[in-house]
Design a protein around this motif. Structure first.
Motif, PDB file in Angstrom:
ATOM      1  N   ASP A 323       0.846  -1.215   0.000  1.00  0.00           N
ATOM      2  CA  ASP A 323       0.000   0.000   0.000  1.00  0.00           C
ATOM      3  C   ASP A 323       0.868   1.246   0.000  1.00  0.00           C
ATOM      4  O   ASP A 323       0.647   2.177  -0.780  1.00  0.00           O
ATOM      5  N   ALA A 324       1.859   1.245   0.901  1.00  0.00           N
ATOM      6  CA  ALA A 324       2.746   2.406   0.975  1.00  0.00           C
ATOM      7  C   ALA A 324       3.517   2.579  -0.329  1.00  0.00           C
ATOM      8  O   ALA A 324       3.732   3.701  -0.795  1.00  0.00           O
ATOM      9  N   LEU A 325       3.898   1.454  -0.908  1.00  0.00           N
ATOM     10  CA  LEU A 325       4.655   1.522  -2.162  1.00  0.00           C
ATOM     11  C   LEU A 325       3.799   2.135  -3.274  1.00  0.00           C
ATOM     12  O   LEU A 325       4.229   3.039  -3.985  1.00  0.00           O
ATOM     13  N   ARG A 326       2.569   1.656  -3.392  1.00  0.00           N
ATOM     14  CA  ARG A 326       1.681   2.177  -4.436  1.00  0.00           C
ATOM     15  C   ARG A 326       1.425   3.668  -4.228  1.00  0.00           C
ATOM     16  O   ARG A 326       1.477   4.450  -5.167  1.00  0.00           O
ATOM     17  N   ALA A 327       1.193   4.049  -2.984  1.00  0.00           N
ATOM     18  CA  ALA A 327       0.927   5.467  -2.695  1.00  0.00           C
ATOM     19  C   ALA A 327       2.127   6.319  -3.118  1.00  0.00           C
ATOM     20  O   ALA A 327       1.968   7.355  -3.771  1.00  0.00           O
ATOM     21  N   ALA A 328       3.309   5.856  -2.778  1.00  0.00           N
ATOM     22  CA  ALA A 328       4.512   6.618  -3.138  1.00  0.00           C
ATOM     23  C   ALA A 328       4.682   6.654  -4.657  1.00  0.00           C
ATOM     24  O   ALA A 328       5.029   7.681  -5.236  1.00  0.00           O
ATOM     25  N   GLN A 329       4.404   5.525  -5.298  1.00  0.00           N
ATOM     26  CA  GLN A 329       4.553   5.477  -6.764  1.00  0.00           C
ATOM     27  C   GLN A 329       3.565   6.428  -7.429  1.00  0.00           C
ATOM     28  O   GLN A 329       3.921   7.180  -8.342  1.00  0.00           O
ATOM     29  N   GLU A 330       2.334   6.393  -6.947  1.00  0.00           N
ATOM     30  CA  GLU A 330       1.316   7.257  -7.566  1.00  0.00           C
ATOM     31  C   GLU A 330       1.587   8.733  -7.318  1.00  0.00           C
ATOM     32  O   GLU A 330       1.245   9.584  -8.140  1.00  0.00           O
ATOM     33  N   ALA A 331       2.206   9.014  -6.175  1.00  0.00           N
ATOM     34  CA  ALA A 331       2.532  10.411  -5.867  1.00  0.00           C
ATOM     35  C   ALA A 331       3.828  10.846  -6.561  1.00  0.00           C
ATOM     36  O   ALA A 331       4.259  11.992  -6.430  1.00  0.00           O
ATOM     37  N   GLY A 332       4.433   9.926  -7.277  1.00  0.00           N
ATOM     38  CA  GLY A 332       5.687  10.258  -7.952  1.00  0.00           C
ATOM     39  C   GLY A 332       6.825  10.472  -6.963  1.00  0.00           C
ATOM     40  O   GLY A 332       7.806  11.161  -7.259  1.00  0.00           O
ATOM     41  N   ASP A 333       6.695   9.852  -5.800  1.00  0.00           N
ATOM     42  CA  ASP A 333       7.698  10.010  -4.742  1.00  0.00           C
ATOM     43  C   ASP A 333       8.816   8.980  -4.947  1.00  0.00           C
ATOM     44  O   ASP A 333       8.780   7.872  -4.406  1.00  0.00           O
ATOM     45  N   VAL A 334       9.778   9.382  -5.729  1.00  0.00           N
ATOM     46  CA  VAL A 334      10.832   8.460  -6.147  1.00  0.00           C
ATOM     47  C   VAL A 334      11.591   7.870  -4.956  1.00  0.00           C
ATOM     48  O   VAL A 334      11.744   6.654  -4.818  1.00  0.00           O
ATOM     49  N   LEU A 335      12.037   8.755  -4.087  1.00  0.00           N
ATOM     50  CA  LEU A 335      12.827   8.272  -2.950  1.00  0.00           C
ATOM     51  C   LEU A 335      11.974   7.510  -1.961  1.00  0.00           C
ATOM     52  O   LEU A 335      12.397   6.499  -1.390  1.00  0.00           O
ATOM     53  N   GLY A 336      10.749   7.997  -1.767  1.00  0.00           N
ATOM     54  CA  GLY A 336       9.830   7.334  -0.832  1.00  0.00           C
ATOM     55  C   GLY A 336       9.549   5.903  -1.271  1.00  0.00           C
ATOM     56  O   GLY A 336       9.569   4.961  -0.471  1.00  0.00           O
TER      57      GLY A 336
END
Ligand code: RM4
Ligand code: MN
Ligand code: MN
Length: 393
Positions: A323-336
């Motif tokens: 879930d956290a990974l998808r959220a970061a990916q969708e937000a374009g949060d590369v480092l996250g």
């Protein structure tokens, strides 16, 4: 840092419990490089003894319930008898690996050879392996075509593809319902200029033409350095074309070293994609097989270590907070996004896997348990005389 919650731990353990890793008969025999085969004490003298060693590995790990055979290295007169021997020892016979690379006739190739007589001989061997698989109850014909050429102009690259397709078709059509043909690829060696199945794309194209019972086999040691293997895995799974793996690790070429030792991070990335693509689901038929040679290390502990390495990489992959990974990916949060992945990778899963073994009624530390078991001393004492079997012996 990722804390493993009890519910997460239970999920990971239940998936790990279902993981099945097949060991290869040839890894229990003597092996080496083209320079030297170093003999080890206690190595099997017969296919039956190889099966006994594989059964020992299963007894201690609980997740290696089958052993792959190489024909003719493991040839016996009575295949049903060999299957019964395996059953009595507590395991099953797994993939049948034909050998079309160790005869003088195959100098210019086997099923791609310019000589129709040699092609016939090689194809007949493959057909014989289908029959053997029927008798041993094996569901996988695991094919590595070692064919290729060494010099530009040596043979017609395109004609060789036609010959390959013709032979594969004949073998595929002979397979009974429920059997799969897994086609392995390798970018070089033994041929140095062209290989007839050099990469996953070539394997994919032939398998797609054959039909749904043909899929690609990914041997992790068979790529050019730097190849992104997890991309291949992801792509093939998405296409329903990933038949299985030959796990091993490598520093340079087809080193056949213990999986997860040269590059544990790669194994983690790979298992992450396997899980992402459904390859660990209960209904998945992705076959996890080891293909290794233990030239200088003791073979049975090496096999145990290989299995624990796969389990640990898989556990880490399962710990990725999707879930956290998808959220970061969708937000374009590369480092996250990267951090989510790395968090899972850096988690020490050894206690979790040890706990799983205890849950399964096994010793939490299978290598120490092996050393304590006295098995090694027993085979070293018993297996004297007769010829130790080796790679190709
Ligand atoms: C090849 C290939 C095959 C294996 C042989 C022994 O390089 O990986 O899968 O059966 O080696
Ligand atoms: Mn292989
Ligand atoms: Mn190989």
């Amino acid at each position: 840092m990722t804390e493993i919650s009890p519910s997460r731990s239970a999920t990971v353990k239940s998936i790990l419990r279902g993981l099945r890793i097949e060991t290869p008969s040839w890894a229990y025999g003597n092996s080496g490089t083209r320079f030297k085969v170093f003999a080890q004490a206690g190595v099997p003298r017969t296919p039956q003894e190889k099966i006994d060693d594989a059964a020992k590995v299963h007894e201690l790990t609980g997740v290696a319930p089958s052993v792959a055979l190489h024909i003719p290295w493991d040839r016996v007169d009575d295949w049903a008898g060999l299957a019964a021997h395996a059953r009595d020892a507590g395991i099953e016979l797994g993939a049948i690996n034909p050998n079309v690379f160790q005869e003088d006739d195959y100098k210019l190739g086997s099923i791609c050879n310019p000589d129709p007589g040699v092609r016939r001989k090689a194809t007949d061997h493959l057909l014989e392996c289908v029959e053997i698989a029927e008798q041993t109850g094996s569901k996988i014909l695991s094919m590595w075509v070692a064919d290729g050429t060494n010099y530009p102009g040596q043979d017609d690259i395109r004609a060789r593809q036609d010959r390959l397709a013709t032979a594969l078709r004949e073998v595929y059509d002979r397979m009974p319902e429920g059997m799969r043909l897994l086609l392995e690829y390798k970018f070089f060696e033994p041929a140095f200029y062209t290989m007839d199945v050099p990469d996953w794309g070539t394997s994919y194209a032939h398998c797609a033409q054959l039909g749904p019972a043909a899929q690609v086999l990914v041997d992790t040691g068979h790529h050019a350095p730097g190849t992104n293997i997890e991309f291949i895995v992801s792509f093939l799974l998405r296409a329903g074309m990933l038949g299985g793996f030959h796990f091993n690790s490598r520093f340079y070429a087809d080193d056949d070293l213990i999986v997860g030792l040269a590059d544990p991070f790669q194994l983690f990335r790979l298992m992450y994609e396997v899980n992402r693509g459904g390859g660990l689901a209960a209904d998945s038929d992705v076959a996890f097989m080891l293909d290794q040679c233990h030239n200088i290390e003791p073979k049975i502990p090496a096999m145990i270590r290989s299995i624990t390495n796969v389990q640990e990489a898989t556990a880490k992959a399962l710990l990725v907070d999707t879930d956290a990974l998808r959220a970061a990916q969708e937000a374009g949060d590369v480092l996250g996004a990267n951090e989510v992945l790395m968090d899972a990778y850096h988690t020490d899963v050894r206690p979790l896997v040890a706990e799983l073994r205890t849950d399964m009624g096994l010793d939490p530390d299978p290598i120490t348990a092996y050393r304590r078991s006295g098995y090694q001393q027993r085979i070293e004492a018993e297996r004297i005389g007769g010829n130790a079997m080796g790679w190709g012996a």
